[in-house]
Design a protein around this motif. Structure first.
Motif, PDB file in Angstrom:
ATOM      1  N   GLU A 304      -8.488 -10.703  -0.537  1.00  0.00           N
ATOM      2  CA  GLU A 304      -9.630 -10.520   0.359  1.00  0.00           C
ATOM      3  C   GLU A 304      -9.367 -11.118   1.732  1.00  0.00           C
ATOM      4  O   GLU A 304      -9.687 -10.505   2.759  1.00  0.00           O
ATOM      5  N   ALA A 305      -8.778 -12.328   1.757  1.00  0.00           N
ATOM      6  CA  ALA A 305      -8.490 -12.956   3.048  1.00  0.00           C
ATOM      7  C   ALA A 305      -7.487 -12.138   3.845  1.00  0.00           C
ATOM      8  O   ALA A 305      -7.611 -11.999   5.079  1.00  0.00           O
ATOM      9  N   ALA A 306      -6.480 -11.580   3.169  1.00  0.00           N
ATOM     10  CA  ALA A 306      -5.495 -10.768   3.867  1.00  0.00           C
ATOM     11  C   ALA A 306      -6.115  -9.491   4.421  1.00  0.00           C
ATOM     12  O   ALA A 306      -5.814  -9.074   5.542  1.00  0.00           O
ATOM     13  N   ALA A 307      -7.001  -8.858   3.643  1.00  0.00           N
ATOM     14  CA  ALA A 307      -7.647  -7.632   4.121  1.00  0.00           C
ATOM     15  C   ALA A 307      -8.492  -7.899   5.362  1.00  0.00           C
ATOM     16  O   ALA A 307      -8.480  -7.110   6.324  1.00  0.00           O
ATOM     17  N   LEU A 308      -9.215  -9.010   5.373  1.00  0.00           N
ATOM     18  CA  LEU A 308     -10.007  -9.357   6.558  1.00  0.00           C
ATOM     19  C   LEU A 308      -9.115  -9.622   7.758  1.00  0.00           C
ATOM     20  O   LEU A 308      -9.428  -9.218   8.894  1.00  0.00           O
ATOM     21  N   ALA A 309      -7.981 -10.309   7.537  1.00  0.00           N
ATOM     22  CA  ALA A 309      -7.055 -10.576   8.633  1.00  0.00           C
ATOM     23  C   ALA A 309      -6.484  -9.282   9.199  1.00  0.00           C
ATOM     24  O   ALA A 309      -6.305  -9.134  10.420  1.00  0.00           O
ATOM     25  N   ILE A 310      -6.194  -8.311   8.328  1.00  0.00           N
ATOM     26  CA  ILE A 310      -5.660  -7.015   8.790  1.00  0.00           C
ATOM     27  C   ILE A 310      -6.702  -6.283   9.623  1.00  0.00           C
ATOM     28  O   ILE A 310      -6.398  -5.730  10.696  1.00  0.00           O
ATOM     29  N   LEU A 311      -7.945  -6.276   9.175  1.00  0.00           N
ATOM     30  CA  LEU A 311      -9.006  -5.587   9.919  1.00  0.00           C
ATOM     31  C   LEU A 311      -9.241  -6.246  11.278  1.00  0.00           C
ATOM     32  O   LEU A 311      -9.415  -5.555  12.298  1.00  0.00           O
ATOM     33  N   ASP A 312      -9.236  -7.577  11.320  1.00  0.00           N
ATOM     34  CA  ASP A 312      -9.430  -8.275  12.599  1.00  0.00           C
ATOM     35  C   ASP A 312      -8.288  -7.977  13.564  1.00  0.00           C
ATOM     36  O   ASP A 312      -8.517  -7.706  14.748  1.00  0.00           O
ATOM     37  N   ALA A 313      -7.037  -8.012  13.066  1.00  0.00           N
ATOM     38  CA  ALA A 313      -5.886  -7.748  13.931  1.00  0.00           C
ATOM     39  C   ALA A 313      -5.900  -6.309  14.429  1.00  0.00           C
ATOM     40  O   ALA A 313      -5.566  -6.040  15.588  1.00  0.00           O
ATOM     41  N   ALA A 314      -6.272  -5.364  13.563  1.00  0.00           N
ATOM     42  CA  ALA A 314      -6.331  -3.960  13.989  1.00  0.00           C
ATOM     43  C   ALA A 314      -7.388  -3.756  15.065  1.00  0.00           C
ATOM     44  O   ALA A 314      -7.179  -2.988  16.021  1.00  0.00           O
ATOM     45  N   ALA A 315      -8.522  -4.448  14.946  1.00  0.00           N
ATOM     46  CA  ALA A 315      -9.568  -4.314  15.964  1.00  0.00           C
ATOM     47  C   ALA A 315      -9.118  -4.906  17.296  1.00  0.00           C
ATOM     48  O   ALA A 315      -9.375  -4.324  18.363  1.00  0.00           O
ATOM     49  N   ARG A 316      -8.428  -6.036  17.251  1.00  0.00           N
ATOM     50  CA  ARG A 316      -7.959  -6.664  18.504  1.00  0.00           C
ATOM     51  C   ARG A 316      -6.920  -5.801  19.209  1.00  0.00           C
ATOM     52  O   ARG A 316      -6.915  -5.698  20.433  1.00  0.00           O
ATOM     53  N   GLU A 317      -6.022  -5.193  18.434  1.00  0.00           N
ATOM     54  CA  GLU A 317      -4.907  -4.437  19.029  1.00  0.00           C
ATOM     55  C   GLU A 317      -5.209  -2.953  19.158  1.00  0.00           C
ATOM     56  O   GLU A 317      -4.335  -2.191  19.603  1.00  0.00           O
ATOM     57  N   ASP A 318      -6.403  -2.506  18.757  1.00  0.00           N
ATOM     58  CA  ASP A 318      -6.789  -1.099  18.830  1.00  0.00           C
ATOM     59  C   ASP A 318      -5.839  -0.229  18.010  1.00  0.00           C
ATOM     60  O   ASP A 318      -5.383   0.826  18.447  1.00  0.00           O
ATOM     61  N   VAL A 319      -5.526  -0.690  16.809  1.00  0.00           N
ATOM     62  CA  VAL A 319      -4.659   0.049  15.896  1.00  0.00           C
ATOM     63  C   VAL A 319      -5.549   0.848  14.942  1.00  0.00           C
ATOM     64  O   VAL A 319      -6.494   0.311  14.368  1.00  0.00           O
ATOM     65  N   ALA A 320      -5.234   2.132  14.787  1.00  0.00           N
ATOM     66  CA  ALA A 320      -6.013   3.010  13.899  1.00  0.00           C
ATOM     67  C   ALA A 320      -5.475   2.906  12.481  1.00  0.00           C
ATOM     68  O   ALA A 320      -4.317   3.233  12.212  1.00  0.00           O
ATOM     69  N   LEU A 321      -6.325   2.457  11.568  1.00  0.00           N
ATOM     70  CA  LEU A 321      -5.951   2.331  10.164  1.00  0.00           C
ATOM     71  C   LEU A 321      -6.491   3.515   9.381  1.00  0.00           C
ATOM     72  O   LEU A 321      -7.651   3.908   9.546  1.00  0.00           O
ATOM     73  N   ALA A 322      -5.638   4.080   8.529  1.00  0.00           N
ATOM     74  CA  ALA A 322      -6.076   5.174   7.670  1.00  0.00           C
ATOM     75  C   ALA A 322      -6.584   4.663   6.328  1.00  0.00           C
ATOM     76  O   ALA A 322      -7.547   5.192   5.773  1.00  0.00           O
ATOM     77  N   ALA A 323      -5.934   3.627   5.779  1.00  0.00           N
ATOM     78  CA  ALA A 323      -6.335   3.113   4.463  1.00  0.00           C
ATOM     79  C   ALA A 323      -5.687   1.766   4.220  1.00  0.00           C
ATOM     80  O   ALA A 323      -4.611   1.470   4.764  1.00  0.00           O
ATOM     81  N   ILE A 324      -6.354   0.947   3.429  1.00  0.00           N
ATOM     82  CA  ILE A 324      -5.799  -0.297   2.898  1.00  0.00           C
ATOM     83  C   ILE A 324      -5.948  -0.212   1.386  1.00  0.00           C
ATOM     84  O   ILE A 324      -7.057  -0.046   0.869  1.00  0.00           O
ATOM     85  N   SER A 325      -4.837  -0.288   0.676  1.00  0.00           N
ATOM     86  CA  SER A 325      -4.882  -0.147  -0.781  1.00  0.00           C
ATOM     87  C   SER A 325      -4.115  -1.286  -1.431  1.00  0.00           C
ATOM     88  O   SER A 325      -3.256  -1.919  -0.815  1.00  0.00           O
ATOM     89  N   SER A 326      -4.441  -1.518  -2.697  1.00  0.00           N
ATOM     90  CA  SER A 326      -3.773  -2.550  -3.479  1.00  0.00           C
ATOM     91  C   SER A 326      -3.015  -1.876  -4.607  1.00  0.00           C
ATOM     92  O   SER A 326      -3.641  -1.342  -5.530  1.00  0.00           O
ATOM     93  N   PRO A 327      -1.698  -1.842  -4.571  1.00  0.00           N
ATOM     94  CA  PRO A 327      -0.944  -1.172  -5.632  1.00  0.00           C
ATOM     95  C   PRO A 327      -1.043  -1.930  -6.944  1.00  0.00           C
ATOM     96  O   PRO A 327      -1.396  -3.117  -6.976  1.00  0.00           O
ATOM     97  N   ALA A 328      -0.746  -1.238  -8.023  1.00  0.00           N
ATOM     98  CA  ALA A 328      -0.758  -1.893  -9.334  1.00  0.00           C
ATOM     99  C   ALA A 328       0.299  -2.985  -9.366  1.00  0.00           C
ATOM    100  O   ALA A 328       1.412  -2.808  -8.861  1.00  0.00           O
ATOM    101  N   PRO A 329      -0.029  -4.148  -9.935  1.00  0.00           N
ATOM    102  CA  PRO A 329       0.960  -5.232  -9.977  1.00  0.00           C
ATOM    103  C   PRO A 329       2.140  -4.867 -10.866  1.00  0.00           C
ATOM    104  O   PRO A 329       2.003  -4.110 -11.826  1.00  0.00           O
TER     105      PRO A 329
END
Length: 440
Positions: A304-329
């Motif tokens: 969860e912390a990593a996903a929030l960090a990715i969303l914050d960084a994408a918003a700051r840098e104006d990066v367009a994200l298509a999806a964030i997924s968690s693969p099977a371990p």
């Protein structure tokens, strides 16, 4: 059988397979305990963990060395009527002798009292009807397993289906048909046991996932598998949490409707923005087809912390994200997390220490929130064998800081080996008590 009662019961089962060289065991069970009711159960483990031995026991092809295996209250090895209601897919095809597939299936159907005319329908249900007219000797390994799977799924009034890797090396053109049939049988009251080393297959179908580790059922998780690679509620001090992985799909050149410039920031800018984030341990990326998108692989301690960090960084840098997924371990991820669950649920004691409260340091107690493991003896804590630290997670390509090493079992929080016990009055060394993985 009493409604609501478990269909499959393992009571402190010890067994070994004969799949190694010259008939030596490849894996064993050491006091495995479980109770499985109707539904789909995935037993997650490798042959070295005893999955082959478990498959032989559930199929009724071998008795346990110790303990009991019951299917609907009867031992399958000693009850032919019980075995007739167990569908089995073995690690290797074991079809009855016959010149053709049709004659081989006829023998199997006649043995269990089913109409021989159903052979074509069983193969058709899996989409492999053309195999019926083939010579049995002409079948490939995967085709023979497909025929055996069709027979297993067609057992009349099944109590149990014991399927070893039903989605690997099986020439069924549509795995979806197999999943639908298994789900229908489970909903009808059968116990479906998938024995597999694939976390993907386990998560795709199972109601419950049981982790088999070195011969012991050490964890049971919900079928979605979300907790398979997660840290337990209570972690021993100094123990490193296993890493999780996130996949991030990034638009490098967005569609015209997004009105982004061709040189808009993409994966490289996102990785640079995440470099200083404490929530991310490692990052690597690879371009997609036509360089229109890239896939980032992020390693982190907390999803969860990593996903929030990715969303914050994408918003700051104006990066367009298509999806964030968690693969099977992977199985490595599951083993790393299971080590922490063992530490949290079973306080460590040196080998040879007496069972009971004396094995715990003064004032020590079971960590809050730690659930007891199946088969744990009631008289006190159980030692966890120290076989060395699990292998480190392989580093990802690209700029990737290295995270802390996994915890070592058996040496306490500091990893130091337990102190040797003093000799007895007569000068002899004290006898040690065998642990749960001593192989005897």
């Amino acid at each position: 059988m009493t409604p609501g009662a478990p269909i499959v019961v393992l009571e402190a089962v010890r067994a070994r397979d004969s799949a190694g060289e010259a008939g030596r065991p490849r894996g064993s069970l050491f006091g495995a305990t479980a109770a499985l009711g109707p539904g789909v159960h995935a037993v997650l483990g490798a042959p070295e963990d005893g999955t082959l031995a478990l498959a032989e026991l559930l199929a009724g092809r071998a008795p346990p060395l110790a303990g009991r295996v019951l299917v609907a209250g009867r031992e399958p090895f000693r009850s032919a009527p019980t075995r007739a209601r167990i569908g089995v897919l073995s690690v290797a095809p074991e079809l009855p002798d016959g010149a053709s597939v049709a004659s081989s299936m006829s023998v199997a159907l006649r043995a269990r009292g089913a109409p021989q005319a159903s052979a074509a329908a069983l193969l058709e249900a899996l989409g492999v009807a053309p195999l019926l007219t083939r010579r049995q000797a002409s079948l490939s390994f995967a085709e023979a397993r497909a025929v055996e799977l069709a027979l297993a799924l067609g057992v009349p009034q099944p109590l149990l289906l014991c399927l070893f890797e039903p989605f690997a090396d099986v020439a069924a053109p549509s795995p979806g048909r197999v999943r639908e049939r298994l789900r229908a049988l489970a909903d009808g009251g059968a116990c479906v046991v998938l024995i597999t080393s694939s976390t993907v297959d386990a998560r795709a179908l199972a109601d419950r996932i049981h982790v088999l580790d070195r011969g012991v059922v050490v964890r049971t998780e919900p079928g979605d598998g979300e907790r398979l690679a997660g840290a337990p509620i209570s972690v021993a001090p100094g123990a490193a949490r296993p890493e999780v992985e996130l996949h991030v799909l990034v638009h490098e050149r967005a569609p015209v409707l997004h009105e982004r410039a061709p040189d808009a920031p993409g994966a490289r800018a996102l990785v640079a923005a995440l470099a200083g984030s404490p929530a991310v341990r490692a990052a690597a990326w690879e371009p997609g087809p036509g360089s229109a998108s890239s896939t980032l692989r992020i390693r982190a301690a907390d999803r969860e912390a990593a996903a929030l960090a990715i969303l914050d960084a994408a918003a700051r840098e104006d990066v367009a994200l298509a999806a964030i997924s968690s693969p099977a371990p992977s199985m490595h991820d599951v083993r790393a997390a299971t080590a922490l669950h063992l530490i949290a649920a079973r306080p460590l004691r040196p080998f040879g220490a007496p069972r009971g409260d004396a094995a715990l340091p003064p004032g020590a107690a079971v960590p809050p929130g730690a659930a007891p493991l199946p088969g744990a003896p009631p008289q006190g804590p159980v030692a966890v064998a120290a076989f060395g630290a699990p292998p480190a997670v392989p580093p990802l390509s690209g700029p990737a800081p290295v995270g802390p090493a996994p915890a070592v079992l058996g040496g306490g929080a500091s990893g130091a080996p337990p102190a040797a016990e003093p000799p007895l009055a007569d000068g002899s060394l004290p006898a040690t008590e065998p642990g749960p993985h001593d192989g005897r």
